[in-house]
Design a protein around this motif. Structure first.
Motif: not given
Length: 308
Positions: A187-191, A196-197, A228-235
């Motif tokens: 989920a993190a690497t896919g945004g 994530l939530m 969740a927003s923090w890790f969704a930004a990884i991409t």
């Protein structure tokens, strides 16, 4: 290999395991083990009846001295202090007793447990590790830390009460832990912020350790939406000068449980470990990015964390 080298080599894994749990630093633990070798190689061993106990006593005392000397550095650390992570192997077994021991060993070396141990006094930490993790007697510990048996018993009671009040409640199902970690990574690497939530507890807390060397949050980040927003930004966000296209994420075993290693082409840039509640939802995330604490992972050193 000489006889004294052979004896030391046989117990080296145990010595590192003791030192690492007391110190929370792989580099410091390796230094302590090396110092123990110097002491052992120059000692009169003619009256040493139990080399294992003798070596453990040396390592415990050296680790306690080092922990006291580094206490001020940790108290003045920039941002949250988290332990130095290590790559571990807990092995696989079909025996239920061995499997239970593996879970106990994994819990005792987890990042979450080492964070709790950091809140103890140096003496309490050493006593707790030797008594509750390695099952040494009060008399043996008294010799190791050079205190009276009464003082050791008192320290053991204080430490145990403190840890029991603060220790995280782990789910014992390692398969479930790995599944959730895999889902989190995907989920993190896919945004995928929605997934994530779903994986995060509403009051999830993210702790980040950059040690003032790399930019990280200096206070815990709290709440499912924010984390969740923090890790969704990884991409989409460049991290430590590494573009998303050049960042590689790998699922591996860290400190006894599933964790994630984020790497640039030339180095490890961060590791993550996740704590779960009894349903498997993620309650705490530890993000260690201080480059001084990533040497052991960078070197791919693999540690057996068994306590016996």
């Amino acid at each position: 290999m000489s006889g004294n080298q052979q004896v030391f080599h046989e117990h080296r894994r145990l010595l590192f395991s003791v030192a690492y749990r007391i110190l929370g630093s792989a580099a410091d633990a390796e230094d302590v083990v090396q110092d123990a070798w110097i002491t052992w190689s120059s000692a009169d061993r003619s009256h040493v009846a139990d080399p294992k106990a003798y070596l453990t006593r040396i390592v415990s005392n050296l680790a306690l001295q080092r922990l006291r000397s580094t206490r001020h550095q940790r108290e003045t650390y920039i941002g949250p202090w988290l332990p130095e992570p290590i790559l571990t192997t807990t092995g696989t077994t079909t025996d239920s007793a061995d499997a239970a021991d593996a879970v106990t060993d994994a819990e005792s070396v987890s990042v979450a447990m080492l964070v709790v141990l950091e809140t103890l006094s140096p003496l309490e930490r050493a006593v707790f590790v030797l008594k509750d993790v390695f099952a040494f007697s009060h008399a043996e510990i008294a010799q190791a830390v050079e205190r009276s048996e009464a003082a050791v018993r008192q320290a053991a009671r204080r430490a145990r009460a403190h840890v029991q009040a603060r220790r995280p409640r782990f789910i014992a199902d390692r398969t479930r832990q790995r599944q959730v970690t895999e889902q989190f990574l995907a989920a993190a690497t896919g945004g995928d912020i929605n997934t994530l939530m779903e994986l995060l507890s509403p009051d999830v807390t993210l702790w980040t350790d950059g040690g003032g060397k790399v930019r990280q949050a200096l206070k815990p980040v709290v709440g499912a939406q924010t984390v969740a927003s923090w890790f969704a930004a990884i991409t989409i966000v460049t991290y430590q000068g590494v573009s998303p296209a050049d960042m590689r994420a790998e699922l591996t075993e860290i400190n006894g449980g599933p964790g994630i290693v984020f790497s640039a082409p030339d180095r490890v840039v961060a590791i993550l470990t996740l704590d779960h509640d009894t349903t498997g939802r993620i309650t705490t995330i530890h993000n260690i990015a201080n480059p001084d604490k990533l040497h052991a992972v960078n070197n791919r050193a693999l540690h057996d964390i068994a306590t016996c």
